[in-house]
Design a protein around this motif. Structure first.
Motif, mmCIF file in Angstrom:
data_model
loop_
_atom_site.group_PDB
_atom_site.id
_atom_site.type_symbol
_atom_site.label_atom_id
_atom_site.label_comp_id
_atom_site.label_asym_id
_atom_site.label_seq_id
_atom_site.Cartn_x
_atom_site.Cartn_y
_atom_site.Cartn_z
ATOM 1 N N ASP A 167 -65.592 -126.470 4.781
ATOM 2 C CA ASP A 167 -65.392 -125.651 4.005
ATOM 3 C C ASP A 167 -65.948 -124.355 4.453
ATOM 4 O O ASP A 167 -66.954 -124.617 5.329
ATOM 5 C CB ASP A 167 -65.439 -125.923 2.609
ATOM 6 N N GLY A 168 -65.761 -123.202 4.006
ATOM 7 C CA GLY A 168 -66.291 -121.806 4.391
ATOM 8 C C GLY A 168 -67.707 -121.924 4.265
ATOM 9 O O GLY A 168 -68.517 -121.205 5.109
ATOM 10 N N ILE A 169 -68.137 -122.460 3.097
ATOM 11 C CA ILE A 169 -69.413 -122.345 2.903
ATOM 12 C C ILE A 169 -70.422 -122.922 3.981
ATOM 13 O O ILE A 169 -71.453 -122.417 4.348
ATOM 14 C CB ILE A 169 -70.142 -123.000 1.496
ATOM 15 N N SER A 170 -69.904 -124.271 4.387
ATOM 16 C CA SER A 170 -70.741 -124.937 5.438
ATOM 17 C C SER A 170 -70.507 -124.257 6.863
ATOM 18 O O SER A 170 -71.509 -124.198 7.602
ATOM 19 C CB SER A 170 -69.906 -126.293 5.702
ATOM 20 N N VAL A 171 -69.576 -123.641 6.945
ATOM 21 C CA VAL A 171 -69.240 -122.813 8.232
ATOM 22 C C VAL A 171 -70.404 -121.743 8.146
ATOM 23 O O VAL A 171 -71.058 -121.419 9.112
ATOM 24 C CB VAL A 171 -68.032 -122.229 8.274
ATOM 25 N N VAL A 172 -70.498 -120.838 7.066
ATOM 26 C CA VAL A 172 -71.900 -119.762 6.925
ATOM 27 C C VAL A 172 -72.883 -120.494 7.237
ATOM 28 O O VAL A 172 -73.704 -119.858 8.072
ATOM 29 C CB VAL A 172 -71.543 -119.088 5.621
ATOM 30 N N LYS A 173 -73.416 -121.598 6.619
ATOM 31 C CA LYS A 173 -74.539 -122.083 6.826
ATOM 32 C C LYS A 173 -74.967 -122.505 8.041
ATOM 33 O O LYS A 173 -76.125 -122.350 8.751
ATOM 34 C CB LYS A 173 -74.724 -123.436 5.573
ATOM 35 N N MET A 220 -62.099 -121.944 0.882
ATOM 36 C CA MET A 220 -61.426 -123.293 1.031
ATOM 37 C C MET A 220 -60.671 -123.536 2.514
ATOM 38 O O MET A 220 -59.963 -122.703 2.688
ATOM 39 C CB MET A 220 -60.421 -123.525 -0.149
ATOM 40 N N LEU A 221 -61.130 -124.317 3.314
ATOM 41 C CA LEU A 221 -60.760 -124.507 4.658
ATOM 42 C C LEU A 221 -60.318 -126.031 4.899
ATOM 43 O O LEU A 221 -60.949 -126.887 4.140
ATOM 44 C CB LEU A 221 -61.559 -123.940 5.614
ATOM 45 N N ASN A 222 -59.427 -126.084 5.696
ATOM 46 C CA ASN A 222 -59.500 -127.631 6.080
ATOM 47 C C ASN A 222 -60.769 -128.052 6.851
ATOM 48 O O ASN A 222 -61.240 -127.357 7.472
ATOM 49 C CB ASN A 222 -58.088 -127.865 7.159
ATOM 50 N N GLY A 223 -61.129 -129.437 6.856
ATOM 51 C CA GLY A 223 -62.199 -129.960 7.489
ATOM 52 C C GLY A 223 -63.355 -129.107 6.556
ATOM 53 O O GLY A 223 -63.513 -129.141 5.432
ATOM 54 N N GLU A 259 -58.447 -118.990 7.902
ATOM 55 C CA GLU A 259 -57.586 -118.997 6.780
ATOM 56 C C GLU A 259 -56.727 -119.984 6.890
ATOM 57 O O GLU A 259 -55.875 -119.923 7.904
ATOM 58 C CB GLU A 259 -57.135 -117.679 6.420
ATOM 59 N N ASP A 260 -56.628 -121.028 6.079
ATOM 60 C CA ASP A 260 -55.636 -122.141 6.250
ATOM 61 C C ASP A 260 -54.216 -122.325 5.711
ATOM 62 O O ASP A 260 -53.249 -122.700 5.909
ATOM 63 C CB ASP A 260 -56.258 -123.535 5.996
ATOM 64 N N GLU A 261 -54.154 -120.825 4.714
ATOM 65 C CA GLU A 261 -52.820 -120.545 4.210
ATOM 66 C C GLU A 261 -52.116 -119.655 5.353
ATOM 67 O O GLU A 261 -52.312 -118.454 5.449
ATOM 68 C CB GLU A 261 -53.187 -119.706 2.984
ATOM 69 N N ILE A 262 -51.042 -120.211 6.033
ATOM 70 C CA ILE A 262 -50.389 -119.784 7.058
ATOM 71 C C ILE A 262 -49.936 -118.370 6.824
ATOM 72 O O ILE A 262 -50.141 -117.451 7.578
ATOM 73 C CB ILE A 262 -49.263 -120.698 7.543
ATOM 74 N N LEU A 290 -63.543 -115.132 1.584
ATOM 75 C CA LEU A 290 -62.219 -115.012 0.933
ATOM 76 C C LEU A 290 -62.363 -115.819 -0.259
ATOM 77 O O LEU A 290 -62.739 -116.963 0.009
ATOM 78 C CB LEU A 290 -60.985 -114.887 1.644
ATOM 79 N N THR A 291 -62.445 -115.424 -1.549
ATOM 80 C CA THR A 291 -62.733 -116.600 -2.681
ATOM 81 C C THR A 291 -61.536 -116.295 -3.720
ATOM 82 O O THR A 291 -60.888 -115.283 -3.847
ATOM 83 C CB THR A 291 -63.934 -116.173 -3.385
ATOM 84 N N ALA A 292 -61.520 -117.377 -4.602
ATOM 85 C CA ALA A 292 -60.569 -117.360 -5.702
ATOM 86 C C ALA A 292 -61.524 -116.590 -6.884
ATOM 87 O O ALA A 292 -62.542 -116.773 -6.755
ATOM 88 C CB ALA A 292 -60.339 -118.834 -6.255
ATOM 89 N N LEU A 293 -60.726 -116.202 -7.976
ATOM 90 C CA LEU A 293 -61.415 -115.482 -8.997
ATOM 91 C C LEU A 293 -62.397 -116.233 -9.741
ATOM 92 O O LEU A 293 -63.513 -115.760 -10.111
ATOM 93 C CB LEU A 293 -60.374 -114.933 -10.162
#
Length: 229
Positions: free
Chosen positions: A58-64, A53-56, A7-10, A78-81
């Protein structure tokens, strides 16, 4: 149970980490996709909580990427509405569940419990010899007595019991229980093994933590008759 939080939101990352730690989860956190992949591929985590939404990367790419490389940790996104398409894509790529921001601590914890129950490889109790480890309340017990283990004692005992028949190196125990970024001295592993040995003796357990010279530690179940002598 060890969780990786990406999570990039500190402020949110700190809040989630505090919630998880107060509920006896071990947590490491990263703020970018590249680190999330590196940590997950270390095979040290049971569950990952990953913001889309991550720095570098994104989360979708990480999962893949981690699924393609064989990582079987459970993943909550974790997703937006409004991220309907991304939710579907993440689930199709191998994520197990998602949480829509904003969410409550109760909902997060409920999702973690649900994902744990849904994993057939995770039972509420682990039994070896005459000894049972309850993974719900951290109790180690025999017919003679029961003891509630401290968090890291529980993590170590669980790891030993689930790895019965295998030798676990001090480095592996250190990475799994204290985390890749821990600055604790590796001698702490021996200290906790000593704690567990004393508690197993108090419980009259017939499992022993034995050392394999220059290799690590393993569990051995001894014969009941031998245990009584």
């Amino acid at each position: 149970m060890r969780i990786l939080l990406a999570e990039d939101e500190i402020s949110l990352a700190k809040a989630i980490k505090k919630i998880l730690q107060s509920n006896n989860y071990e947590v490491d956190s990263v703020d970018n996709g590249d680190d999330a992949i590196y940590y997950l591929l270390s095979d040290n985590y049971d569950i990952a909580i990953i913001d889309i939404m991550l720095n570098g990367l994104d989360g979708i790419s990480v999962v893949k990427e981690v699924r393609e490389k064989g990582c079987d940790a459970s993943i909550i996104m974790l997703t937006a509405l409004s991220d309907i398409d991304k939710k579907v894509e993440a689930l199709d790529l191998g994520a197990n569940d998602y949480l829509t921001k904003p969410f409550s601590a109760r909902e997060l914890l409920a999702r973690l419990r649900s994902i744990t129950r849904g994993n057939n490889s995770i039972d509420s109790k682990v039994v070896l010899g005459n000894t049972t480890l309850n993974r719900t309340n951290f109790q180690l017990s025999t017919i003679y007595d029961s003891i509630t283990l401290a968090n890291k004692e529980y993590q170590m005992m669980e790891m030993f019991m689930l790895s019965y028949g295998k030798t676990l190196s001090s480095d592996r125990l250190m990475d799994r229980i204290w985390g890749l970024d821990s600055d604790a001295d590796i001698s702490i592993v021996w200290v906790y093994i000593s704690y567990l040995r004393k508690k197993l003796t108090k419980l009259k357990s017939n499992i022993l933590i034995k050392s394999n010279r220059n290799a690590g530690y393993y569990l051995e179940v001894i014969d009941d008759k031998e245990n009584k002598n």
